[in-house]
Design a protein around this motif. Structure first.
Motif, mmCIF file in Angstrom:
data_model
loop_
_atom_site.group_PDB
_atom_site.id
_atom_site.type_symbol
_atom_site.label_atom_id
_atom_site.label_comp_id
_atom_site.label_asym_id
_atom_site.label_seq_id
_atom_site.Cartn_x
_atom_site.Cartn_y
_atom_site.Cartn_z
ATOM 1 N N MET A 157 5.975 22.132 -11.690
ATOM 2 C CA MET A 157 6.911 21.074 -11.384
ATOM 3 C C MET A 157 6.377 19.767 -11.951
ATOM 4 S SD MET A 157 8.014 19.854 -7.615
ATOM 5 C CE MET A 157 7.731 18.146 -7.308
ATOM 6 N N THR A 158 7.225 19.023 -12.610
ATOM 7 C CA THR A 158 6.813 17.725 -13.119
ATOM 8 C C THR A 158 7.448 16.642 -12.265
ATOM 9 O OG1 THR A 158 8.629 17.660 -14.684
ATOM 10 C CG2 THR A 158 6.548 18.564 -15.479
ATOM 11 N N ALA A 159 6.701 15.585 -12.063
ATOM 12 C CA ALA A 159 7.198 14.458 -11.275
ATOM 13 C C ALA A 159 8.050 13.575 -12.167
ATOM 14 C CB ALA A 159 6.025 13.670 -10.712
ATOM 15 N N PRO A 160 9.061 12.929 -11.576
ATOM 16 C CA PRO A 160 9.835 11.986 -12.378
ATOM 17 C C PRO A 160 8.942 10.814 -12.777
ATOM 18 C CG PRO A 160 10.467 11.878 -10.065
ATOM 19 C CD PRO A 160 9.503 13.012 -10.208
ATOM 20 N N PRO A 161 9.268 10.139 -13.865
ATOM 21 C CA PRO A 161 8.450 8.993 -14.256
ATOM 22 C C PRO A 161 8.460 7.960 -13.131
ATOM 23 C CG PRO A 161 10.337 9.267 -15.736
ATOM 24 C CD PRO A 161 10.409 10.348 -14.723
ATOM 25 N N CYS A 162 7.338 7.284 -12.970
ATOM 26 C CA CYS A 162 7.294 6.265 -11.927
ATOM 27 C C CYS A 162 7.248 4.888 -12.555
ATOM 28 C CB CYS A 162 6.136 6.486 -10.975
ATOM 29 S SG CYS A 162 4.516 6.102 -11.625
ATOM 30 N N VAL A 163 7.737 3.933 -11.793
ATOM 31 C CA VAL A 163 7.719 2.528 -12.169
ATOM 32 C C VAL A 163 6.809 1.828 -11.180
ATOM 33 C CG1 VAL A 163 9.097 0.424 -12.355
ATOM 34 C CG2 VAL A 163 10.048 2.623 -13.111
ATOM 35 N N VAL A 164 5.831 1.088 -11.683
ATOM 36 C CA VAL A 164 4.906 0.348 -10.827
ATOM 37 C C VAL A 164 5.326 -1.118 -10.845
ATOM 38 C CG1 VAL A 164 2.512 -0.340 -10.452
ATOM 39 C CG2 VAL A 164 3.033 1.979 -11.245
ATOM 40 N N ALA A 165 5.521 -1.679 -9.657
ATOM 41 C CA ALA A 165 5.959 -3.069 -9.526
ATOM 42 C C ALA A 165 5.382 -3.657 -8.246
ATOM 43 C CB ALA A 165 7.482 -3.129 -9.500
ATOM 44 N N ALA A 166 5.511 -4.958 -8.106
ATOM 45 C CA ALA A 166 4.993 -5.640 -6.917
ATOM 46 C C ALA A 166 5.687 -5.146 -5.655
ATOM 47 C CB ALA A 166 5.187 -7.150 -7.061
ATOM 48 N N LEU A 167 4.902 -5.058 -4.583
ATOM 49 C CA LEU A 167 5.440 -4.768 -3.251
ATOM 50 C C LEU A 167 5.714 -6.088 -2.551
ATOM 51 C CD1 LEU A 167 3.147 -2.012 -1.655
ATOM 52 C CD2 LEU A 167 5.512 -1.753 -2.372
ATOM 53 N N THR A 168 6.734 -6.109 -1.709
ATOM 54 C CA THR A 168 7.024 -7.281 -0.893
ATOM 55 C C THR A 168 7.031 -6.869 0.575
ATOM 56 O OG1 THR A 168 9.416 -6.962 -0.847
ATOM 57 C CG2 THR A 168 8.504 -8.177 -2.745
ATOM 58 N N ALA A 169 7.107 -7.853 1.449
ATOM 59 C CA ALA A 169 7.154 -7.575 2.880
ATOM 60 C C ALA A 169 8.336 -6.667 3.225
ATOM 61 C CB ALA A 169 7.211 -8.878 3.673
ATOM 62 N N ALA A 170 9.407 -6.741 2.459
ATOM 63 C CA ALA A 170 10.573 -5.875 2.697
ATOM 64 C C ALA A 170 10.251 -4.403 2.459
ATOM 65 C CB ALA A 170 11.737 -6.308 1.809
ATOM 66 N N ASP A 171 9.180 -4.129 1.721
ATOM 67 C CA ASP A 171 8.777 -2.749 1.432
ATOM 68 C C ASP A 171 7.796 -2.196 2.469
ATOM 69 O OD1 ASP A 171 10.170 -2.694 -1.116
ATOM 70 O OD2 ASP A 171 8.533 -3.937 -1.906
ATOM 71 N N ALA A 172 7.443 -2.986 3.473
ATOM 72 C CA ALA A 172 6.367 -2.618 4.401
ATOM 73 C C ALA A 172 6.608 -1.284 5.104
ATOM 74 C CB ALA A 172 6.136 -3.733 5.418
ATOM 75 N N GLY A 173 7.797 -1.041 5.598
ATOM 76 C CA GLY A 173 8.060 0.208 6.314
ATOM 77 C C GLY A 173 7.883 1.429 5.441
ATOM 78 N N GLU A 174 8.441 1.364 4.247
ATOM 79 C CA GLU A 174 8.328 2.483 3.312
ATOM 80 C C GLU A 174 6.879 2.664 2.855
ATOM 81 O OE1 GLU A 174 10.912 4.263 -0.412
ATOM 82 O OE2 GLU A 174 11.209 2.187 0.191
ATOM 83 N N ALA A 175 6.187 1.543 2.610
ATOM 84 C CA ALA A 175 4.784 1.618 2.190
ATOM 85 C C ALA A 175 3.921 2.211 3.294
ATOM 86 C CB ALA A 175 4.272 0.237 1.792
#
Length: 163
Positions: free
Chosen positions: A1-19
């Protein structure tokens, strides 16, 4: 199985729950390895993570595969990008089902891109976390110390000089 390409970008406080969800999933594997769920990354709350993401001395990055956050990392410390900074690579996490596809390496490369020549980045990892140690050593980290965390887990401190 291959993973989809990922995009690396800044995290914000809005991403806290998912992170935090990714962090918990990643560190549960470590908790099983060491026989304790009291390790600090598993005790962090969404509010604490969101506050961390809002601090001026922290740069945080996430890796997204499509709409899904699959990894994150934080750089903490003063002097970021000055060539005289000492920065912690912290809460480095990749979702267990996404590991082995270069996501961790991509996150580390993005964090390292924030450093100026002469900056020192450091991290701690479990002394028996062989997969982590292999990744960190390939990235140029060298062991500089040994400590025990609040849960009684043996840790190694590793450092890398940015060039």
């Amino acid at each position: 199985m291959t993973a989809p390409p990922c995009v690396v970008a800044a995290l914000t406080a809005a991403d806290a729950g998912e992170a935090l969800t990714v962090q918990y999933a990643a560190y549960l594997a470590e908790a099983r390895r060491y026989g304790t769920t009291e390790i600090p990354p598993l005790r962090e709350s969404v509010a604490e993570l969101a506050a961390d993401l809002g601090r001026p001395d922290i740069r945080a990055f996430g890796a997204w595969a499509g709409e899904r956050l699959v990894g994150s990392v934080r750089l903490r410390g003063g002097g970021l990008g000055t060539g005289s900074g000492c920065l912690e690579l912290a809460r480095y996490s990749v979702a267990p089902d996404a590991q082995g596809h270069g996501i961790g390496r991509a996150l580390m490369e993005r964090a390292h891109a924030e450093l100026a020549p002469g900056d020192v980045s450091w991290l701690v990892t479990g002394a028996r976390s062989d997969e982590n140690l292999r990744l960190y050593r390939r990235a140029g980290y060298e062991e500089t110390g040994h400590l025990v965390d609040s849960a009684g887990v043996d840790l190694l401190r590793l450092e890398r000089l940015a060039r």
